[in-house]
Design an enzyme around this catalytic site. Structure first.
Site, PDB file in Angstrom:
ATOM      1  N   HIS A  37     -16.921  23.144  82.923  1.00 48.81           N
ATOM      2  CA  HIS A  37     -18.227  23.788  83.238  1.00 48.81           C
ATOM      3  C   HIS A  37     -17.684  24.898  84.485  1.00 48.81           C
ATOM      4  O   HIS A  37     -18.414  25.585  85.170  1.00 48.81           O
ATOM      5  CB  HIS A  37     -19.404  23.303  83.666  1.00 48.81           C
ATOM      6  CG  HIS A  37     -19.916  22.540  82.552  1.00 48.81           C
ATOM      7  ND1 HIS A  37     -20.894  23.001  81.576  1.00 48.81           N
ATOM      8  CD2 HIS A  37     -19.819  21.327  82.180  1.00 48.81           C
ATOM      9  CE1 HIS A  37     -21.148  22.029  80.617  1.00 48.81           C
ATOM     10  NE2 HIS A  37     -20.737  21.180  80.791  1.00 48.81           N
ATOM     11  N   ASP A  39     -15.089  27.392  83.101  1.00 45.59           N
ATOM     12  CA  ASP A  39     -14.647  28.730  82.367  1.00 45.59           C
ATOM     13  C   ASP A  39     -15.573  29.563  82.370  1.00 45.59           C
ATOM     14  O   ASP A  39     -15.366  30.741  82.430  1.00 45.59           O
ATOM     15  CB  ASP A  39     -14.128  28.181  80.840  1.00 45.59           C
ATOM     16  CG  ASP A  39     -15.138  27.446  80.113  1.00 45.59           C
ATOM     17  OD1 ASP A  39     -16.122  27.298  80.414  1.00 45.59           O
ATOM     18  OD2 ASP A  39     -14.618  27.401  78.722  1.00 45.59           O
ATOM     19  N   GLY A 125     -17.982  16.244  67.370  1.00 45.62           N
ATOM     20  CA  GLY A 125     -18.861  15.814  68.290  1.00 45.62           C
ATOM     21  C   GLY A 125     -18.343  15.173  69.515  1.00 45.62           C
ATOM     22  O   GLY A 125     -18.986  14.190  70.055  1.00 45.62           O
ATOM     23  N   ALA A 126     -17.142  14.916  69.412  1.00 46.44           N
ATOM     24  CA  ALA A 126     -16.465  14.135  70.434  1.00 46.44           C
ATOM     25  C   ALA A 126     -16.037  14.849  71.727  1.00 46.44           C
ATOM     26  O   ALA A 126     -15.364  14.280  72.503  1.00 46.44           O
ATOM     27  CB  ALA A 126     -15.126  13.277  69.643  1.00 46.44           C
ATOM     28  N   GLY A 127     -16.185  16.217  71.900  1.00 49.01           N
ATOM     29  CA  GLY A 127     -16.066  16.933  72.921  1.00 49.01           C
ATOM     30  C   GLY A 127     -14.319  17.428  72.842  1.00 49.01           C
ATOM     31  O   GLY A 127     -13.799  17.512  74.024  1.00 49.01           O
ATOM     32  N   LEU A 128     -13.705  17.335  71.491  1.00 50.52           N
ATOM     33  CA  LEU A 128     -12.357  17.755  71.590  1.00 50.52           C
ATOM     34  C   LEU A 128     -11.858  18.863  70.851  1.00 50.52           C
ATOM     35  O   LEU A 128     -11.052  19.009  70.315  1.00 50.52           O
ATOM     36  CB  LEU A 128     -11.579  16.373  70.940  1.00 50.52           C
ATOM     37  CG  LEU A 128     -11.606  15.124  71.505  1.00 50.52           C
ATOM     38  CD1 LEU A 128     -11.010  13.985  70.689  1.00 50.52           C
ATOM     39  CD2 LEU A 128     -11.181  15.331  73.136  1.00 50.52           C
ATOM     40  N   SER A 130     -13.400  20.139  68.040  1.00 54.71           N
ATOM     41  CA  SER A 130     -13.191  20.277  66.456  1.00 54.71           C
ATOM     42  C   SER A 130     -13.600  21.927  66.205  1.00 54.71           C
ATOM     43  O   SER A 130     -13.105  22.260  65.046  1.00 54.71           O
ATOM     44  CB  SER A 130     -14.064  19.462  65.981  1.00 54.71           C
ATOM     45  OG  SER A 130     -15.385  19.433  66.072  1.00 54.71           O
ATOM     46  N   GLU A 161     -18.354  32.302  68.155  1.00 57.66           N
ATOM     47  CA  GLU A 161     -19.216  31.410  68.802  1.00 57.66           C
ATOM     48  C   GLU A 161     -20.294  31.719  69.598  1.00 57.66           C
ATOM     49  O   GLU A 161     -21.447  31.351  69.521  1.00 57.66           O
ATOM     50  CB  GLU A 161     -18.332  30.327  69.504  1.00 57.66           C
ATOM     51  CG  GLU A 161     -19.004  29.148  69.781  1.00 57.66           C
ATOM     52  CD  GLU A 161     -18.460  27.802  69.668  1.00 57.66           C
ATOM     53  OE1 GLU A 161     -17.207  27.769  69.283  1.00 57.66           O
ATOM     54  OE2 GLU A 161     -19.060  26.725  70.251  1.00 57.66           O
ATOM     55  N   ASP A 173     -11.584  26.433  74.858  1.00 51.72           N
ATOM     56  CA  ASP A 173     -11.277  25.759  73.681  1.00 51.72           C
ATOM     57  C   ASP A 173     -10.418  26.539  72.891  1.00 51.72           C
ATOM     58  O   ASP A 173      -9.471  26.257  72.340  1.00 51.72           O
ATOM     59  CB  ASP A 173     -12.537  25.230  73.188  1.00 51.72           C
ATOM     60  CG  ASP A 173     -13.459  24.529  73.975  1.00 51.72           C
ATOM     61  OD1 ASP A 173     -12.908  23.914  75.073  1.00 51.72           O
ATOM     62  OD2 ASP A 173     -14.493  24.205  73.751  1.00 51.72           O
TER      63      ASP A 173
HETATM   64  C1  GLA Z   1     -17.619  23.314  75.998  1.00 50.76           C
HETATM   65  C2  GLA Z   1     -17.343  24.658  75.826  1.00 50.76           C
HETATM   66  C3  GLA Z   1     -16.411  24.952  76.888  1.00 50.76           C
HETATM   67  C4  GLA Z   1     -16.517  24.491  78.250  1.00 50.76           C
HETATM   68  C5  GLA Z   1     -16.593  23.003  78.232  1.00 50.76           C
HETATM   69  C6  GLA Z   1     -16.995  22.686  79.652  1.00 50.76           C
HETATM   70  O1  GLA Z   1     -16.242  22.756  75.467  1.00 50.76           O
HETATM   71  O2  GLA Z   1     -17.069  25.145  74.673  1.00 50.76           O
HETATM   72  O3  GLA Z   1     -16.293  26.570  76.789  1.00 50.76           O
HETATM   73  O4  GLA Z   1     -17.477  25.109  79.007  1.00 50.76           O
HETATM   74  O5  GLA Z   1     -17.824  22.891  77.537  1.00 50.76           O
HETATM   75  O6  GLA Z   1     -15.973  22.589  80.572  1.00 50.76           O
END
Ligand code: GLA
Length: 383
Positions: A37, A39, A125-128, A130, A161, A173
């Site tokens: 949080h 970026d 949905g894993a925060g990686l 995708s 996005e 990302d």
């Molecule tokens: C998501 C967003 C990123 C970043 C993160 C938190 O992955 O796509 O731009 O803000 O959350 O660090």
């Protein structure tokens, strides 16, 4: 799982029997080591690309339309290039693909009708990331080998996005999916976009634990946090006109007594930027214990100041921290589920895997995915 390229090629042939020989592109997911949080506040982040990736096979179809099929979703979409200017989001996975196509068109890139086949090894949905990987791989496929500056690919995917999918995400990302490099994490300054490769100490393993939950709340809270950051920035700017983003805010400015929730959010951003810097220094010095301390401090800040964690993630972090050979643990990515990232002694990985699975299964009845992550290369065409 995607096997060798030949496996994807066979699926491409089956889906599009009349197509000429396809080309294949790969764009990786990422795991963020530290700096969440930050970026979208022009701050610092330190992610690495991972081996798991999105693969796209592509060939000209002689039409003036794209035909796209996802092996993972078992779902497809067809859209005409002429209709892209008026395209509307459909609120599913196809938005990432249509979004980048619309951006390519808007950027004046000449588009040709093509057939795309998509398959990904990145858990959704894993925060990686995708979705960022899907955007980047689709962009390269639609460019079909035409040259575009890598940084332009990053910006284009982020615009898709932000504007088409409607998520006000930062640049981390997409940047990592394009610029990742094997063997190193990337310390990125999201203001100047300068980046440095940072090798990890050999003894250290990066392990993701997927909580297998993704709370619905996540998307709306993400927006809310972006707005809270804007609000606190505006309040600070009134007193300190030289401040143009939370990147310029100091702990002293925050101590000036704004008794207001957004100040807590800003406190996370300001302290997290300092932690990224300190973590990168500790990494270079091989001070694994210190790296672990910054990791865990980052989690506490996301948990209490930024308030984007959830019980499952807090459980995984707390339980990891009780284990031998675990130096630090934190949530990674946007929050409200997804993965934790764990800094482990390499030798401790097998036991860690067993124990964290047992603990999570016992308390939540869920079998978590445990992934050993090695820093991998950014997007490319497959030879
Ligand atoms: C998501 C967003 C990123 C970043 C993160 C938190 O992955 O796509 O731009 O803000 O959350 O660090």
């Amino acid at each position: 799982m995607v096997g060798p390229k030949t496996e994807l090629e066979a699926k491409f042939r089956a889906r599009y029997p009349a197509a000429p020989p396809p080309r294949f592109f790969r764009a990786p997911g990422r795991i963020n080591l530290i700096g969440d949080h930050t970026d979208y506040n022009e701050g610092l982040v330190m992610p690495m690309a991972i081996e798991s990736a999105c693969y796209v096979g592509v060939a000209d179809n002689g039409l003036d339309a794209f035909r796209v099929f996802s092996e993972d979703m078992q779902d497809g979409v067809e859209f005409r290039i002429a209709d892209l200017d008026a395209a509307k989001p459909r609120r599913n996975w196809t938005d990432y693909v249509i979004g980048v196509a619309a951006e390519l068109k808007r950027a004046g890139v000449p588009l040709k009708g093509r057939d795309l086949l998509i398959e990904s090894t990145i858990p959704v949905g894993a925060g990686l990331s995708s979705s960022a990987a899907l955007e980047v791989a689709s962009t390269l496929a639609m460019l079909g080998g035409s040259r575009m500056e890598p940084l332009e690919v990053v910006h284009l995917c982020q615009r898709a996005e932000n504007d088409f999918v409607g998520v006000p995400c930062g640049i981390m990302d997409q940047f990592t999916s394009v610029f990742g490099r094997a063997g190193v994490a990337i310390k990125l300054d999201c203001r100047s976009l300068e980046y440095e490769p940072v090798p990890l100490p050999r003894k250290v393993a990066i392990v993701a634990v997927n909580s297998m939950v993704k709370h619905e709340l996540g998307a709306s809270v993400y927006r809310e946090r972006v707005n809270e950051c804007k609000a606190v920035l505006q309040a600070i700017t009134e007193k300190h006109p030289e401040v143009t983003s939370l990147r310029d805010v100091t702990a002293d400015m925050l101590a000036e007594g704004y008794n207001w929730v957004p100040v807590k959010r800003a406190r996370h951003v300001v302290s997290e930027n300092m932690r990224v810097q300190a973590f990168a220094n500790a990494c270079r010095a091989g001070s694994i214990q210190s790296m672990g301390v910054y990791f865990t401090q980052s989690h506490r800040s996301l948990q209490h100041d930024y308030e984007v964690s959830c019980p499952e993630i807090d459980f995984l972090v707390d339980s990891a921290l009780t284990q031998n050979g675990c130096f630090g643990a934190r949530l990674t990515g946007g929050g409200f589920g997804g993965c934790t990232v764990n800094l482990l002694n390499r030798d401790a990985v097998p036991d860690f895997r067993t124990r964290i699975r047992e603990a999570y299964r016992y308390s939540y009845g869920i079998d978590p995915q445990v992934l050993l992550c090695e820093p991998g290369n950014g997007a490319s065409m497959l030879a």
